[in-house]
Write an enzyme that holds these catalytic residues in place. Sequence first.
Site, mmCIF file in Angstrom:
data_model
loop_
_atom_site.group_PDB
_atom_site.id
_atom_site.type_symbol
_atom_site.label_atom_id
_atom_site.label_comp_id
_atom_site.label_asym_id
_atom_site.label_seq_id
_atom_site.Cartn_x
_atom_site.Cartn_y
_atom_site.Cartn_z
ATOM 1 N N LYS A 1 2.948 1.064 15.953
ATOM 2 C CA LYS A 1 4.167 1.089 15.138
ATOM 3 C C LYS A 1 4.199 2.354 14.280
ATOM 4 O O LYS A 1 5.229 2.912 13.981
ATOM 5 C CB LYS A 1 4.142 -0.156 14.249
ATOM 6 C CG LYS A 1 5.328 -0.323 13.348
ATOM 7 C CD LYS A 1 5.158 -1.597 12.516
ATOM 8 C CE LYS A 1 6.345 -1.834 11.607
ATOM 9 N NZ LYS A 1 6.103 -2.963 10.691
ATOM 10 N N GLN A 2 2.996 2.813 13.866
ATOM 11 C CA GLN A 2 2.880 3.909 12.899
ATOM 12 C C GLN A 2 1.476 4.501 13.002
ATOM 13 O O GLN A 2 0.598 3.883 13.600
ATOM 14 C CB GLN A 2 3.125 3.368 11.507
ATOM 15 C CG GLN A 2 2.123 2.311 11.084
ATOM 16 C CD GLN A 2 2.677 1.392 10.005
ATOM 17 O OE1 GLN A 2 3.230 0.352 10.307
ATOM 18 N NE2 GLN A 2 2.515 1.785 8.759
ATOM 19 N N TRP B 1 0.822 -1.212 0.000
ATOM 20 C CA TRP B 1 0.000 0.000 0.000
ATOM 21 C C TRP B 1 0.857 1.265 0.000
ATOM 22 O O TRP B 1 0.365 2.354 -0.247
ATOM 23 C CB TRP B 1 -0.916 0.024 1.238
ATOM 24 C CG TRP B 1 -0.188 0.347 2.528
ATOM 25 C CD1 TRP B 1 0.962 -0.228 2.979
ATOM 26 C CD2 TRP B 1 -0.557 1.325 3.505
ATOM 27 N NE1 TRP B 1 1.312 0.313 4.203
ATOM 28 C CE2 TRP B 1 0.406 1.268 4.550
ATOM 29 C CE3 TRP B 1 -1.609 2.228 3.628
ATOM 30 C CZ2 TRP B 1 0.343 2.090 5.688
ATOM 31 C CZ3 TRP B 1 -1.670 3.037 4.756
ATOM 32 C CH2 TRP B 1 -0.694 2.973 5.764
ATOM 33 N N ASP B 2 2.140 1.099 0.269
ATOM 34 C CA ASP B 2 3.065 2.239 0.260
ATOM 35 C C ASP B 2 2.862 3.067 -1.008
ATOM 36 O O ASP B 2 2.940 4.291 -0.990
ATOM 37 C CB ASP B 2 4.517 1.753 0.267
ATOM 38 C CG ASP B 2 4.873 0.895 1.470
ATOM 39 O OD1 ASP B 2 4.038 0.089 1.882
ATOM 40 O OD2 ASP B 2 5.997 1.034 1.989
ATOM 41 N N GLU C 1 0.740 -2.096 12.491
ATOM 42 C CA GLU C 1 0.983 -3.541 12.544
ATOM 43 C C GLU C 1 1.267 -4.069 13.948
ATOM 44 O O GLU C 1 1.593 -5.239 14.120
ATOM 45 C CB GLU C 1 2.114 -3.906 11.583
ATOM 46 C CG GLU C 1 1.724 -3.611 10.143
ATOM 47 C CD GLU C 1 2.771 -4.026 9.127
ATOM 48 O OE1 GLU C 1 3.865 -4.440 9.526
ATOM 49 O OE2 GLU C 1 2.466 -3.916 7.924
HETATM 50 C C1 BGC Z 1 5.047 -1.031 7.584
HETATM 51 C C2 BGC Z 1 4.028 -1.180 6.488
HETATM 52 C C3 BGC Z 1 4.688 -1.000 5.155
HETATM 53 C C4 BGC Z 1 5.873 -1.937 5.020
HETATM 54 C C5 BGC Z 1 6.656 -1.701 3.750
HETATM 55 C C6 BGC Z 1 6.189 -1.986 7.348
HETATM 56 O O1 BGC Z 1 7.180 -1.786 8.288
HETATM 57 O O2 BGC Z 1 4.477 -1.307 8.822
HETATM 58 O O3 BGC Z 1 3.018 -0.214 6.644
HETATM 59 O O4 BGC Z 1 3.787 -1.235 4.142
HETATM 60 O O5 BGC Z 1 6.762 -1.720 6.085
HETATM 61 O O6 BGC Z 1 7.177 -0.413 3.716
#
Ligand code: BGC
Length: 765
Positions: A591-592, A354-355, A481
């Site tokens: 985490k984000q 999804w990035d 996550e």
């Molecule tokens: C993040 C995800 C992301 C992935 C790839 C992970 O660490 O939590 O949101 O899509 O990295 O960048």
Amino acid sequence: MRRRQIYEVNNLKLDNNSLLLNESLFYNANGYIGARSAFEEGYPDGYVTVRGQYINGFYDFTEAKQAECLYGLVQEKQTMLNIADTQSVKIYFDDECFTMFEGKVIESKRWVDMDKGVTGRHILWRSPDGKKVEITIIRMASLQQLSLFTIDITIKSINFKGEIKIDSLHDGNTTNFFDPNDPRTADEEYQYLTPICEMQENTSYVVSTTSKSNLTVCSGVHNVLSSADDYRMISGDCSTLCEMNATINEGETLRLIKYCVFADSVRSKNPRLQVEEEMNKALASSMDELYDQQEAYLDNYWKNCCVVIEGDDDLNTALQYNLFQLIQSVSKDEYGNISPKGLSGEGYEGQYFWDTEMYIQPFFTITNPDISKKLISYRYEILEMAKENAKILGHKKGALYPWRTIMGRECSGYFPAGTAQYHINGDIAYAIIAYYLMTNDIEFVASVGAEIIYETARLWMDVGNFHEGKFHINDVTGPDEYTCIVNNNYYTNVLVQYHLNWAAKLYYEMKNLPKFRVMRKKIKLSEDEVKAFEKAAAAMYLPYDEKLKINPQDDSFLQKKHWDIASIPKYNFPLLMHYHPLHLYRYQICKQPDTVLAHFILEDAQSEETIRNSFEYYEKITTHDSSLSRCIFSIVAAKLGMEEKAFKYFGDSTKLDLLDLHGNTKDGIHTANMGGNYMAIVYGFGGFRIKEDGLHFAPILPKKWTGYQFHICYHNSRIVISVSKEGCQFNLKQGDAREIMIYGSKYLLKDTLSISNENNKRRTL
Ligand code: BGC
């Protein structure tokens, strides 16, 4: 005004970590091919290198081990392959081989020239026997001819007179990098490619076939030395060595150009023939012409996407570096996309997430919509597989895009933090809607985008259900996550609401377009179905906590234990590398951004007060273990008038790779972070939003800067926004006059519009 942009490092460090980091930072790519910048001459024994060259979207299948083979779990994933090595060049001065690890390096530097689109390495070297030479290596992945990568080596003798021997290798015997201890890279070595070598008229070819995916890649290498006394090609089973000898006198120079050309069977019926044609094409132009073409391409690129920070040169260079990596990394065709590491390394195995839609595509939609269109077309190419994926997951209708993929099938081994991130469907729809709002390209949306929007919308109707009059979505994972498989994730629900509402809106808007009608018939979309979308959207359950006056991340988030981030030892970050997932899931720890990201992309869904409360709540419990985090906090902080905070987040986020702040840039750069940093200026400080009623701006200027500028393409117009201590100015560079919203008031932009600080609510720090 934009100045020439070069990122440069002097006095190169030769410890293994610095070498690996620089392989990523100085990598060359054009969205089709990518080459990590390992030293051409190699490192001494015992050094680790990720000597990789990759093609976007070129993959093999590999086993995805599951301890327990439950129904529907991924058994096979796709991995981007390290193809033939075309970089090796060894230079001998009489019998002494050039290496920076012996003799004395008197001067050394590496650089990325973001206007010329090349990287360079310069070394002034004295050999152990006292031969003094200067070596300059310029590398370029051509943006005009995507198949072409060149290495241009100039050797200048300072005090040496004698024979130079050059060994230039084209080696098909390559494997991918692996690290069994890092879940973010492959965990074992495997020989994916079987190479066959061939020579024809001074060009060597390596044709390699994959072990399972039945794909072929061909590379061709042609060496041109400015003056050679002797030139020999020796071919082995999997590699070809080109040996060249020349004599040189003090003060003289010798130049080797290594032309490397690639083609693959994902895009070409006959890669071998294609390489021959591409090589002829490359050799038909002089190196100067190829450099000029590269500069012309970038000149045009920067014209559209230029963002300049005035008054902070370091940050400005870091930002330019970010934007340069985006054009290097993004696929220019629909057979590839943009992976979290671009083409700079093997982290995440070159798969797409999804990035793309939520972090990178906004940059292209705003500055270069043709590339955005290709990214949407890529999703269209894999739509049928997204429908199959939905079936595997037990859905009776619709499409579910895989969380990570190259050719369309799901690759995520750990489904709670992977496949369960259903929000990817909404993310893709959101990106298509943004493309539509920015370009007004209704024809493309009707013929390509709409089918994606409806198939993914259908899935929501199958995932969700009505309960006590409200539409609920259970057992999914949001962007954070560290909290998995939850009910009513706010981010997902509010995005689905937007998605379903737009699905209905577009239906009524495009109903009579011929292309839309064809699509409607093809997927048997009925008006009743559209009405059901509207009903679910209107009844969408959005969790809200009356006491805290925030949107909880999901139904159970606020019931969980607290964990004071300050109490966690520094060496335990990122947490995912030190704690069992279940341990993390039981805490209120992120985490984000999850809810905070929802507040950015769909700010009108809540009051500013709720957004502020949520921001303050989640900020305290977010570790920023993902590189996708700080840029979003910067944007929302800027919106809420917390300029100092916005500025701090922005600075840390923008220098993440150049300073290796996450300690893993050796695995590749962080492209989503880079796209996010662009958004942090344009959406954050610039207050830019694209909504149904048009463009909105609300610029603020950080105290440390004297100004900044950015460009946007909107419908057929190009607008330049300049912010200074005195105020902000909008210049219509091209296209029709149009109304825009600035600090909430409507203005007509005809030519130039200046808003001075005195008359406006604009804030400076
Ligand atoms: C993040 C995800 C992301 C992935 C790839 C992970 O660490 O939590 O949101 O899509 O990295 O960048």
